[in-house]
Each structure stands twice: as C-alpha cells, then as structure tokens.
Motif scaffolding. Structure first.
Motif, PDB file in Angstrom:
ATOM      1  N   PHE A   1      32.509  64.077  50.738  1.00  0.00           N
ATOM      2  CA  PHE A   1      31.018  63.011  50.655  1.00  0.00           C
ATOM      3  C   PHE A   1      31.494  61.695  50.944  1.00  0.00           C
ATOM      4  N   THR A   2      32.760  61.238  50.393  1.00  0.00           N
ATOM      5  CA  THR A   2      33.084  59.778  50.586  1.00  0.00           C
ATOM      6  C   THR A   2      33.404  59.463  51.986  1.00  0.00           C
ATOM      7  N   PHE A   3      33.944  60.455  52.526  1.00  0.00           N
ATOM      8  CA  PHE A   3      34.259  60.150  54.078  1.00  0.00           C
ATOM      9  C   PHE A   3      33.156  60.314  54.838  1.00  0.00           C
ATOM     10  N   VAL A   4      32.149  61.224  54.594  1.00  0.00           N
ATOM     11  CA  VAL A   4      30.951  61.072  55.369  1.00  0.00           C
ATOM     12  C   VAL A   4      30.217  59.834  55.227  1.00  0.00           C
ATOM     13  N   TYR A   5      30.073  59.418  53.888  1.00  0.00           N
ATOM     14  CA  TYR A   5      29.412  57.997  53.477  1.00  0.00           C
ATOM     15  C   TYR A   5      29.924  56.914  54.211  1.00  0.00           C
ATOM     16  N   ASP A   6      31.198  56.737  54.091  1.00  0.00           N
ATOM     17  CA  ASP A   6      31.809  55.569  54.798  1.00  0.00           C
ATOM     18  C   ASP A   6      32.085  55.614  56.358  1.00  0.00           C
ATOM     19  N   PHE A   7      31.744  56.882  56.961  1.00  0.00           N
ATOM     20  CA  PHE A   7      31.672  57.190  58.297  1.00  0.00           C
ATOM     21  C   PHE A   7      30.423  56.952  58.626  1.00  0.00           C
ATOM     22  N   THR A   8      29.411  56.868  57.973  1.00  0.00           N
ATOM     23  CA  THR A   8      28.107  56.916  58.404  1.00  0.00           C
ATOM     24  C   THR A   8      27.011  55.673  57.824  1.00  0.00           C
TER      25      THR A   8
END
Length: 547
Positions: free
Chosen positions: A419-426
């Motif tokens: 979730f953190t990766f997706v959030y900081d990716f988008t």
C-alpha cells in the motif's frame, strides 16, 4: 461561443482616451503577448536535460525549501512509532489491565495527533497572510526560527499534557511549510521541471518517515528516557541546517510581479537560472509571467480568500481541496500507524520497527518511480490508477483480518508495505503536483492554504477514528479497520473520475483559459488552446478535439 478579449485594457475608460493612447496600449500588449508566447513555447519545447541545465539553481533552492517537510513527516510518523515503545507508554500512558501493560489512551493519542493538525491549520492561515505580505523567503525564515524554539517543549515535556501543547505549537510552522513549499516549487521551475520539484515534496515527507523509523529502531531497545527524548532531539537538526541556506535563497519572480516589481523579478530569475543558455531569454520569461498575471487580473481574479469562491476559481478551489482530501481519505492514515498496527496485530516492537524502516525505504523508491511515470503518463491517469489499486489493497487487508494465523499477520504487513509503495508511486507525490498546477497564480498561496487546511481538518477526524479503531482499550478493530477506509476510498475514486482534470505540459495561461471556458475534466488533455493569440475570437483560441 461568444467573443472574448483577454488583452489587458487601459485602467481608465477607453472612451475618454484619444485614439493614439489606445493604439499605443494595444501595441504594448501585443508585444508582451508575443514575448510571452516565445517564452511558453521555449519552456514546453525544452527537454528535461535542457531544463536542468537552464534552471540548476532553481532545483537546488526548491529542494532546500521542500526539505522542511522532512520535519513534518518525521514527527507525525514518530508518534505512531512511539505508541509501540514500552518506555514512552510508561512515561505518558496509563496501566491497562487487560493487556497487562502501559498504554497511551485513545483520547490522548487523538489529542497528540490532532494537536499537531490543529496547529497546522492555524499555521496555514497565518502563512497565507505572511506569503502575500513578505514573500516566500521571509515567511520561511520566520517559521524556521519558531520551529527551533518549539522543539524545546517536546524535548522537555514532563507529561502528556505538555506534550500535546508542544505538538500544537510545532504544528504552526509545519502548516506554514506545507503552504510555502509547493507554491515556491511550482513558481521557480519551468513546465518540464515543475512535476519533479513539486512531487519531491512527497519524497521529503517519506524521508522524514524513514528517519523516524530508523531513529526509533535504534532506540526502541533502550530502557531509559532517551528512548523517546532522542527521537525528539533529532528535530533540532533540520531547521538549523535549512535556515543557514534559506537566508541566501532568491524570492519567487512571480511574487515580485504580483507586487509590481519587475526589476526585482528579473534579478530573482537570473539567480534561479544559468547564464548563456541559448534557449533561454529572461526578458521573455518575465513577459510570460507578466502576461499571465495580467490575464488572470483581467478575468476579474482578486487576491483575497473570498475570490477563491468566485467564478471559475470556485471550481479550481473545489478540485485542489478535494484532491488533497482524497489523499487522506484513501487510507493513507494506516501508513502513519504502521508500527502500532503491527504490534496490535501480534508482532513484537523490534520487528515492527524493522518492517517500518523497510516500509519507508520502499516509499522512497515509489516516489522516484513516479517521476518516470509522469514523463510518459498524465497526472489524472496516475491518480485514478493509484486510488483504485489502494481500494483493492484495503479490501484485501480487511479480509485477511479474519484469519488468526501468524502467516496472516505477516501477510497484512506485506499488504500495508505494498500500500505504501502504491501510494508513494501514485497519489502521494502526484497530489503535490496537481494542487500546485491547478490553482491560479494570483490565488495559489490562498488556494493551497485552504486545501491543506481542509486536509488537516479531515485528518483530525481520521486520526480520532483510527485511534479508536486500533486501540486495544477502545474499539479494537485491528486489521478490520481497513474495511472502513475502503468505503471512503471508493467515494474518493468516484469523485476523481468525474472531476479531476489533466494539467500535464500546460502553461499557467493555458490552464486559466481551460477553466475559464469550463472545459470538462475528461476533455482537458484533448483540448487545443492558444492563450497568446492576438485573434480575439474564442473559437480561434480554443477548440476541443472530438473524443
């Protein structure tokens, strides 16, 4: 469409002026528009490498000012980690009989988290006034000095009540940083660099989270008061270093133009750029800034807060505010409580801190990955893809809560890291880009102030809910909390699809006319527009391609 003329007009009634004065005014305006067009085309035709070579100083100064957000990301994440620290809980919490341990109550957790948010709202309002009056540089210096002073309250807090007071006071400069940094980054950079410098703000927030995890990981095994005092003391490092650099930073040329100081604007622009760049003409760039400012003024755009709710600016305010609100209502709050969440799920404090460090590192990778995405994909598509993916992850985390095995605990941790990766990716970094580009230049600081104030106000509600949802002495929902935020994430996804426009590669003047002619959000990317045209028929300036 009806004809429209956006050329600046004489201040007095044209009928009272002789034809020679009017003709002279039109000639001056035409020259300004021609120079503005050349500057806009030069910016839009720049490659990324050309933009870096032309604006290296702007990159450096923007990065320096944006690094103030490291402090906010550090502290807000710090509290979430400290709730998992036995020494911190013993100092500021109460004995909880069911768990046979000291626990900071849900009420005080909410007070601590929301104390900073409440202070940030006040700081944002004050920052809006300071930026208009003093500019970005002086406002930043004042708030950095306040930051250094207010950390003393956190460091020497003898009880939870004083700790709350410290969070409120520290929130004042944090709120100012939230407003100053995106506005400054978006104004000192050309079109090609704007998305990178504005999204770097999110990276600063993630860096703060990572340092918070690292500091807590190194101190979580301590049994003395330095287990929590050392993390607070680290906060003195950033404002001192940043202040030493900001003292020499140039002001935004846009701010000087809004205050009718062309000479200072040109000097500031030269301090932001490299000399002898063949594709760069400072006078043409100043003309573009002047033309855009004058165009917005002729569209009857004022510079007061109430002007944000008039005409086309009402739509711009709605988009900027709700974009930031969607960021927090999409489940972002669970990232700040990662360590606490994992402890409540069954992990020991040391392992939860280690996972939090990995979580923060992945966030840094995600933000850098968003730079690649923005080069090839529009902001709107990135935002929609990100929020839809987060919705799926939240539903998965909630579903995993029904399993009671040790494997499910680690699976929940893995999903939260994803979730953190997706959030900081988008949507994490893209939000800073959107709010900076979609607000008008004359109302930028005030629009950002209101948007971030709304973000913090919603965060107060979110923090209260999350504290009660996760706290073992309150509702004790555990991982089922993700279901609740999946519902709010779904509502945000619907709004984003219908209301969020695409500003990629647009100049501020182009965005002004797109909003002025009420182009639907889903048609922004396909609409051709020429704000510098001397043909005053609207049809010549704006033509929408068929879908």
């Amino acid at each position: 469409m009806a004809d429209q003329d956006i050329k600046p007009t004489p201040a007095d009634n044209p009928l009272s002026l002789d034809k020679e004065v009017v003709a002279q005014h039109d000639e001056t305006t035409g020259t300004l528009a021609s120079e503005a067009r050349l500057a806009a085309e030069s910016e839009q035709n720049m490659t990324l490498w050309q933009a870096i070579k032309t604006y290296p100083k702007a990159i450096g100064w923007s990065v320096l000012l944006s690094s103030t957000l490291i402090m906010e990301g550090y502290d807000l994440s710090l509290l979430g980690h400290l709730y998992g620290s036995p020494v911190f809980n013993e100092k500021f919490g109460e004995w909880h009989e069911p768990s046979q341990s000291y626990v900071v109550s849900a009420a005080w957790m909410s007070a601590l988290s929301n104390g900073a948010r409440a202070g940030e709202v006040i700081g944002l309002i004050l920052a809006g006034w300071m930026q208009d009056r003093w500019g970005y540089k002086k406002s930043m210096i004042v708030n950095l000095i306040f930051m250094i002073a207010f950390v003393f309250i956190l460091f020497f807090a003898p009880n939870v009540q004083v700790l709350v007071v410290g969070e409120v006071f520290c929130g004042l400069p944090w709120g100012a940083f939230q407003s100053i940094t995106p506005a400054y980054a978006s104004e000192v950079a050309p079109v090609k660099l704007r998305p990178y410098l504005t999204t770097f703000i999110n990276m600063c927030w993630v860096i703060g989270q990572f340092f918070s995890s690292a500091v807590n990981y190194s101190s979580v095994t301590r049994t003395d008061e330095w287990a929590y005092r050392l993390p607070f003391a680290i906060q003195w490092l950033w404002p001192v270093l940043i202040l030493a650099g900001v003292l020499f930073a140039p002001e935004s040329p846009w701010w000087y133009i809004r205050n009718n100081d062309r000479a200072s604007a040109r000097k500031a622009l030269l301090r932001l750029t490299s000399r002898n760049q063949p594709s760069f003409n400072p006078d043409e760039t100043i003309a573009m800034i002047e033309y855009t400012n004058e165009m917005e003024r002729q569209l009857k755009e004022g510079v007061r807060y109430r002007d944000c709710f008039k005409g086309t600016d009402l739509r711009r305010t709605e988009i900027v505010v709700l974009t930031w609100v969607a960021q927090v209502l999409s489940g972002q709050n669970l990232m700040g409580y990662f360590s606490y969440f994992m402890v409540q799920a069954g992990l020991d404090p040391a392992n939860s801190m280690a996972m939090a460090m990995g979580n923060g590192a992945l966030g840094l990778v995600g933000t850098m990955g968003s730079w690649f995405l923005m080069t090839h994909i529009g902001r709107r598509r990135i935002f929609i893809s990100g929020i839809c993916t987060q919705l799926c992850i939240l539903v998965t985390v909630g579903s995993l809560s029904f399993a009671s095995s040790n494997a499910s605990v680690w699976a929940i941790g893995a999903m939260l890291i994803l979730f953190t990766f997706v959030y900081d990716f988008t949507i994490g970094p893209i939000t800073y880009c959107l709010v900076s580009e979609l607000s008008s230049t004359r109302l930028k600081s005030k629009t950002i102030v209101m948007a971030r104030a709304a973000y913090n106000a919603v965060n107060i509600f979110v923090n209260v809910m999350t504290n009660y949802q996760l706290n073992t002495g309150a509702w004790n929902w555990g991982a089922k909390t993700a279901y609740f935020w999946a519902g709010s994430c779904l509502l945000c996804t619907i709004w984003v699809f219908f209301r969020l426009p695409e500003p990629k590669d647009r100049s501020y003047a182009e965005l002004d006319l797109l909003f002025e002619h009420q182009v639907p959000a889903r048609k922004f990317a396909k609409t051709k527009i020429d704000p510098y045209s001397q043909d005053h028929t609207v049809e010549k300036r704006l033509s929408t391609a068929s879908e």
